[in-house]
Design an enzyme around this catalytic site. Structure first.
Site, PDB file in Angstrom:
ATOM      1  NE  ARG A  19      24.180   8.314  50.072  1.00 56.33           N
ATOM      2  CZ  ARG A  19      22.934   8.841  50.969  1.00 56.33           C
ATOM      3  NH1 ARG A  19      23.057   7.788  51.723  1.00 56.33           N
ATOM      4  NH2 ARG A  19      21.875   9.527  49.910  1.00 56.33           N
ATOM      5  CG  HIS A  46      26.139  13.418  49.261  1.00 52.45           C
ATOM      6  ND1 HIS A  46      24.816  12.617  49.886  1.00 52.45           N
ATOM      7  CD2 HIS A  46      26.324  12.034  49.145  1.00 52.45           C
ATOM      8  CE1 HIS A  46      24.627  12.107  48.761  1.00 52.45           C
ATOM      9  NE2 HIS A  46      25.741  11.776  47.973  1.00 52.45           N
ATOM     10  CD  GLU A  55      26.086  21.058  52.137  1.00 49.91           C
ATOM     11  OE1 GLU A  55      26.718  20.538  52.312  1.00 49.91           O
ATOM     12  OE2 GLU A  55      26.857  22.558  51.408  1.00 49.91           O
ATOM     13  CG  ASN A 110      23.047  15.328  52.049  1.00 48.29           C
ATOM     14  OD1 ASN A 110      23.720  15.160  51.264  1.00 48.29           O
ATOM     15  ND2 ASN A 110      22.901  16.756  51.928  1.00 48.29           N
ATOM     16  CG  HIS A 145      26.924   3.053  44.236  1.00 46.08           C
ATOM     17  ND1 HIS A 145      25.954   3.841  43.481  1.00 46.08           N
ATOM     18  CD2 HIS A 145      26.982   3.885  45.137  1.00 46.08           C
ATOM     19  CE1 HIS A 145      25.484   4.880  44.024  1.00 46.08           C
ATOM     20  NE2 HIS A 145      26.391   5.566  44.715  1.00 46.08           N
ATOM     21  CG  ASP A 165      28.864  -6.878  45.981  1.00 51.39           C
ATOM     22  OD1 ASP A 165      28.095  -8.297  46.049  1.00 51.39           O
ATOM     23  OD2 ASP A 165      29.980  -7.144  45.790  1.00 51.39           O
ATOM     24  CG  ASP A 184      33.979  -7.064  45.650  1.00 50.03           C
ATOM     25  OD1 ASP A 184      33.257  -6.263  45.248  1.00 50.03           O
ATOM     26  OD2 ASP A 184      33.718  -7.618  46.678  1.00 50.03           O
TER      27      ASP A 184
HETATM   28  C1  HEM Z   1      24.644  10.110  40.476  1.00 51.07           C
HETATM   29  C2  HEM Z   1      25.850   9.659  41.792  1.00 51.07           C
HETATM   30  C3  HEM Z   1      25.255   9.234  42.695  1.00 51.07           C
HETATM   31  C4  HEM Z   1      24.177   9.033  43.060  1.00 51.07           C
HETATM   32  C5  HEM Z   1      22.535   9.318  42.221  1.00 51.07           C
HETATM   33  C6  HEM Z   1      24.051   7.943  44.111  1.00 51.07           C
HETATM   34  C7  HEM Z   1      23.054   7.494  44.922  1.00 51.07           C
HETATM   35  C8  HEM Z   1      23.327   7.045  45.321  1.00 51.07           C
HETATM   36  C9  HEM Z   1      21.782   6.812  46.825  1.00 51.07           C
HETATM   37  C10 HEM Z   1      20.126   6.458  46.418  1.00 51.07           C
HETATM   38  C11 HEM Z   1      22.065   6.201  47.738  1.00 51.07           C
HETATM   39  C12 HEM Z   1      21.417   5.109  48.672  1.00 51.07           C
HETATM   40  C13 HEM Z   1      21.255   5.846  49.473  1.00 51.07           C
HETATM   41  C14 HEM Z   1      20.193   5.420  51.017  1.00 51.07           C
HETATM   42  O1  HEM Z   1      19.294   4.794  50.030  1.00 51.07           O
HETATM   43  O2  HEM Z   1      21.087   4.873  51.884  1.00 51.07           O
HETATM   44  C15 HEM Z   1      23.720   5.386  48.033  1.00 51.07           C
HETATM   45  C16 HEM Z   1      24.593   5.280  48.500  1.00 51.07           C
HETATM   46  C17 HEM Z   1      25.305   4.822  48.670  1.00 51.07           C
HETATM   47  N1  HEM Z   1      26.833   5.325  47.333  1.00 51.07           N
HETATM   48 FE1  HEM Z   1      25.835   6.372  46.023  1.00 51.07          FE
HETATM   49  N2  HEM Z   1      24.824   7.904  44.117  1.00 51.07           N
HETATM   50  C18 HEM Z   1      26.001   8.342  43.094  1.00 51.07           C
HETATM   51  C19 HEM Z   1      26.946   8.179  43.352  1.00 51.07           C
HETATM   52  C20 HEM Z   1      28.182   7.979  44.583  1.00 51.07           C
HETATM   53  C21 HEM Z   1      29.816   8.021  44.855  1.00 51.07           C
HETATM   54  C22 HEM Z   1      30.443   9.009  44.050  1.00 51.07           C
HETATM   55  C23 HEM Z   1      29.923   7.615  45.439  1.00 51.07           C
HETATM   56  C24 HEM Z   1      31.479   7.508  46.549  1.00 51.07           C
HETATM   57  C25 HEM Z   1      32.257   8.028  45.892  1.00 51.07           C
HETATM   58  C26 HEM Z   1      28.642   6.951  46.372  1.00 51.07           C
HETATM   59  C27 HEM Z   1      29.236   5.792  47.011  1.00 51.07           C
HETATM   60  C28 HEM Z   1      27.763   5.486  47.652  1.00 51.07           C
HETATM   61  C29 HEM Z   1      28.243   4.525  49.624  1.00 51.07           C
HETATM   62  C30 HEM Z   1      29.311   4.172  49.763  1.00 51.07           C
HETATM   63  C31 HEM Z   1      26.253   4.306  49.229  1.00 51.07           C
HETATM   64  C32 HEM Z   1      26.184   3.482  50.735  1.00 51.07           C
HETATM   65  C33 HEM Z   1      26.236   4.291  51.437  1.00 51.07           C
HETATM   66  C34 HEM Z   1      25.542   3.811  53.045  1.00 51.07           C
HETATM   67  O3  HEM Z   1      25.549   2.440  52.885  1.00 51.07           O
HETATM   68  O4  HEM Z   1      25.280   3.782  54.208  1.00 51.07           O
HETATM   69  N3  HEM Z   1      27.765   7.221  45.408  1.00 51.07           N
HETATM   70  N4  HEM Z   1      23.794   6.853  46.739  1.00 51.07           N
END
Ligand code: HEM
Length: 326
Positions: A66, A70, A92, A98, A194, A245, A253
């Site tokens: 993530r 970002h 940022e 963030n 995700h 998941d 996966d």
């Molecule tokens: C429209 C695009 C996206 C939105 C709105 C979005 C939004 C979010 C949100 C709200 C979370 C949860 C954060 C939290 O509450 O801790 C999250 C987690 C995450 N996002 Fe996204 N995301 C997007 C795209 C992406 C992309 C493109 C990637 C990577 C290639 C990504 C990777 C991740 C990962 C791995 C997590 C888990 C992080 C953790 O467990 O600490 N996301 N995302």
């Protein structure tokens, strides 16, 4: 007055165009052998750090994936997201999108090890790109090559963080990714991130009380999440979290796509991808094609790592990732 407002608008538009042009740089001058002479063990050093940290805290690897996203979608992959805010200057990291971003300590640890072996050689932007690649591999994804030679940015402004919100409409999100060179298919593949890690209730609690553009959440999941989150907002310092998941939260996966197709996902924007005409066929394809997803996910991550990079003499090579050299 009108002219003043007009010029402010023009200046903002010019800045936006400049930023988007910078984002279009795809890292053609980067090279996998960039540190062959100056820090030949750079990749191994980052890998060893990540491996060590992963076995004590498996939640770090998703956080790093993530973190890379970002970083790379705001001013390009220039480590601008790593700059820590100070009482005098924000950065940022302080921007709302963030929220709950983690993994800074892992990049700092990798950078300390790099500085010990080859002082001043390896940029923080490269350290982050390598750490995210290692994260994908440690979570069972395919290893991909990371071309190196990124430079670190000298600007980190919370007002430039325009990452989409979890409740953004998918049409807008697809346009946003397209402006950064990613097709609808690549966007769907990147959303597949995700499949690891999780989200805090503040990102999706509002979905538990009624349908939204993503449609209605699966009833069993909705009840489980009501148990986890409660129906009312809590202070952010007591914001619970849930895995995207829950069966395999630390495995890259294709489960995510099957979840989308059965309305068992947390974020509204993800859920909309299952029914939007530009993305639904890709969701169905990757739900049925585990091997193709792993391959395409690594390719998309490699492409993400090259978005809008600084090369040559631009920027600097930071000594400490959380602050500029000067
Ligand atoms: C429209 C695009 C996206 C939105 C709105 C979005 C939004 C979010 C949100 C709200 C979370 C949860 C954060 C939290 O509450 O801790 C999250 C987690 C995450 N996002 Fe996204 N995301 C997007 C795209 C992406 C992309 C493109 C990637 C990577 C290639 C990504 C990777 C991740 C990962 C791995 C997590 C888990 C992080 C953790 O467990 O600490 N996301 N995302």
């Amino acid at each position: 007055m009108v002219t003043m407002v007009g010029s402010v608008v023009v200046i903002r538009l010019l800045l936006m165009v400049q930023l988007l042009l910078a984002m279009a740089a795809t890292g053609e001058a980067l090279d996998t052998a960039y540190y062959a002479a100056t820090c030949p063990d750079a990749e191994a050093i980052v890998h060893n750090t990540m491996e060590r940290l992963h076995y004590t805290d498996p939640t770090l690897a998703p956080a790093l994936i993530r973190l890379l996203f970002h970083d790379c979608f705001v001013r390009g992959c220039d480590a601008s997201v790593l700059i820590a805010p100070t009482p005098r200057y924000s950065s940022e990291r302080a921007a709302i999108p963030n929220y709950a971003l983690r993994g800074f300590g892992a990049v700092d640890a990798a950078k300390r090890a790099l500085e010990a072996a080859c002082p001043g050689a390896v940029s923080c932007a490269d350290a982050l790109a390598l750490a995210a690649r290692d994260a994908v591999e440690l979570l069972g994804g395919c290893r991909y090559d990371v071309a190196l030679g990124r430079r670190d940015g000298t600007r980190s402004d919370p007002w430039e963080v325009d990452l989409p919100a979890p409740f953004a409409r998918l049409d807008d999100v697809l346009a946003y990714f397209a402006a950064r060179g990613f097709s609808a298919e690549e966007t769907v593949v990147l959303f597949g991130a995700h499949t690891v890690g999780g989200a805090h209730c503040s990102s999706f609690r509002y979905r538990l009380t009624g349908p939204d553009s993503g449609g209605a959440m699966d009833e069993t999941l909705r009840r489980d999440m009501l148990d986890t989150c409660g129906a009312a907002d809590l202070p952010l310092d007591t914001d619970p979290a849930a895995f995207f998941d829950p069966d395999t939260p630390f495995t890259v996966d294709n489960n995510y796509y099957a979840q989308l197709m059965s309305n068992r996902t947390l974020l509204q924007v993800d859920q909309e991808a299952a029914t939007h005409p530009d993305t639904a066929p890709h969701v169905a394809y990757y739900a049925a094609s585990p091997g193709a997803f792993l391959q395409r996910f690594s390719e998309a991550m490699a492409k993400l790592s090259n978005a809008g990079v600084l090369e040559g003499d631009a920027g600097e090579v930071r000594k400490v990732c959380s602050r500029y050299n000067t």
